[in-house]
Design an enzyme around this catalytic site. Structure first.
Site, PDB file in Angstrom:
ATOM      1  N   GLY A 147       0.841  -1.189   0.000  1.00  0.00           N
ATOM      2  CA  GLY A 147       0.000   0.000   0.000  1.00  0.00           C
ATOM      3  C   GLY A 147       0.873   1.234   0.000  1.00  0.00           C
ATOM      4  O   GLY A 147       2.015   1.189   0.460  1.00  0.00           O
ATOM      5  N   GLY A 148       0.364   2.327  -0.534  1.00  0.00           N
ATOM      6  CA  GLY A 148       1.110   3.579  -0.536  1.00  0.00           C
ATOM      7  C   GLY A 148       2.510   3.393  -1.088  1.00  0.00           C
ATOM      8  O   GLY A 148       2.701   2.916  -2.201  1.00  0.00           O
ATOM      9  N   ASP A 149       3.504   3.765  -0.282  1.00  0.00           N
ATOM     10  CA  ASP A 149       4.904   3.644  -0.700  1.00  0.00           C
ATOM     11  C   ASP A 149       5.604   2.513   0.043  1.00  0.00           C
ATOM     12  O   ASP A 149       6.791   2.579   0.328  1.00  0.00           O
ATOM     13  CB  ASP A 149       5.641   4.973  -0.496  1.00  0.00           C
ATOM     14  CG  ASP A 149       5.726   5.387   0.966  1.00  0.00           C
ATOM     15  OD1 ASP A 149       4.933   4.874   1.785  1.00  0.00           O
ATOM     16  OD2 ASP A 149       6.574   6.233   1.294  1.00  0.00           O
ATOM     17  N   GLU A 150       4.836   1.462   0.346  1.00  0.00           N
ATOM     18  CA  GLU A 150       5.381   0.344   1.127  1.00  0.00           C
ATOM     19  C   GLU A 150       5.282  -0.957   0.338  1.00  0.00           C
ATOM     20  O   GLU A 150       4.235  -1.283  -0.224  1.00  0.00           O
ATOM     21  CB  GLU A 150       4.615   0.228   2.443  1.00  0.00           C
ATOM     22  CG  GLU A 150       5.331  -0.567   3.484  1.00  0.00           C
ATOM     23  CD  GLU A 150       4.766  -0.327   4.865  1.00  0.00           C
ATOM     24  OE1 GLU A 150       5.406   0.391   5.652  1.00  0.00           O
ATOM     25  OE2 GLU A 150       3.678  -0.852   5.149  1.00  0.00           O
TER      26      GLU A 150
END
Length: 183
Positions: free
Chosen positions: A92-95
């Site tokens: 998710g996101g930048d992970e």
């Protein structure tokens, strides 16, 4: 046509639409399977959580299109550093999450984390403009850090938070002492 449409729906429910990587749900399924196999074969597995450093600044400064382009490039770089049998997912996101199966030692895991870090030394190409992103990596090990997928992912999350707090750009192994620090 109906089967193809059904297959597409299944694919979309298990993969990230931006990068094409497995999503969190598929990651957790694969981790559960990997842990069952590790238990049977009595070997160590590692869970790595890779969080991008300075990603918010990229999105804020250059816009979401540049951020999306960066995420796709990061996914390709991470994929190129995997061994056969390992899993990479966008959580998710930048992970991103990695499952390293049959890690022989913590030195092997550290070498993998270092390889990930090295993948960020070259700048990303965002439409003719170069941009440097770094990464912080949190690591948890099976069986020492937890018995199941959920626990190991939480432990790796705690470790990546510690890596970011320590100045970004590095990797940290989970330890029970980190729980107290995080709380």
């Amino acid at each position: 046509p109906r089967r193809k449409a059904e297959a597409e729906v299944v694919h979309q429910s298990h993969h990230d639409s931006l990068t094409g990587l497995p999503n969190r749900n598929l990651f957790m399924d694969r981790l559960t399977v990997a842990l069952a196999q590790a238990r049977r074969q009595d070997h160590m597995d590692a869970v790595l959580v890779v969080n991008l450093d300075r990603f918010k600044a990229l999105n804020d400064g250059r816009g979401y299109a540049a951020g999306d382009k960066a995420l796709r490039q990061v996914a390709e770089r991470l994929k190129s550093r995997l061994s056969l049998g390992d899993t990479l997912a966008r959580l998710g996101g930048d992970e991103f999450g990695l499952i390293l199966t049959q890690a022989l030692s913590s030195q092997d895991v550290a070498a993998a984390a270092e390889s990930i870090r090295e993948g960020f030394q070259q700048p990303l190409d965002l439409g003719g403009q170069e941009y440097h992103l770094g990464s912080s990596v949190g690591i948890s090990l099976f069986p020492s850090d937890g018995p199941d997928a959920e626990t190991l992912l939480k432990c790796a999350d705690v470790a990546v938070f510690d890596a970011k707090e320590a100045g970004r750009g590095g990797h940290r192994y989970y330890s029970p002492a980190l729980n107290a620090q995080t709380l």
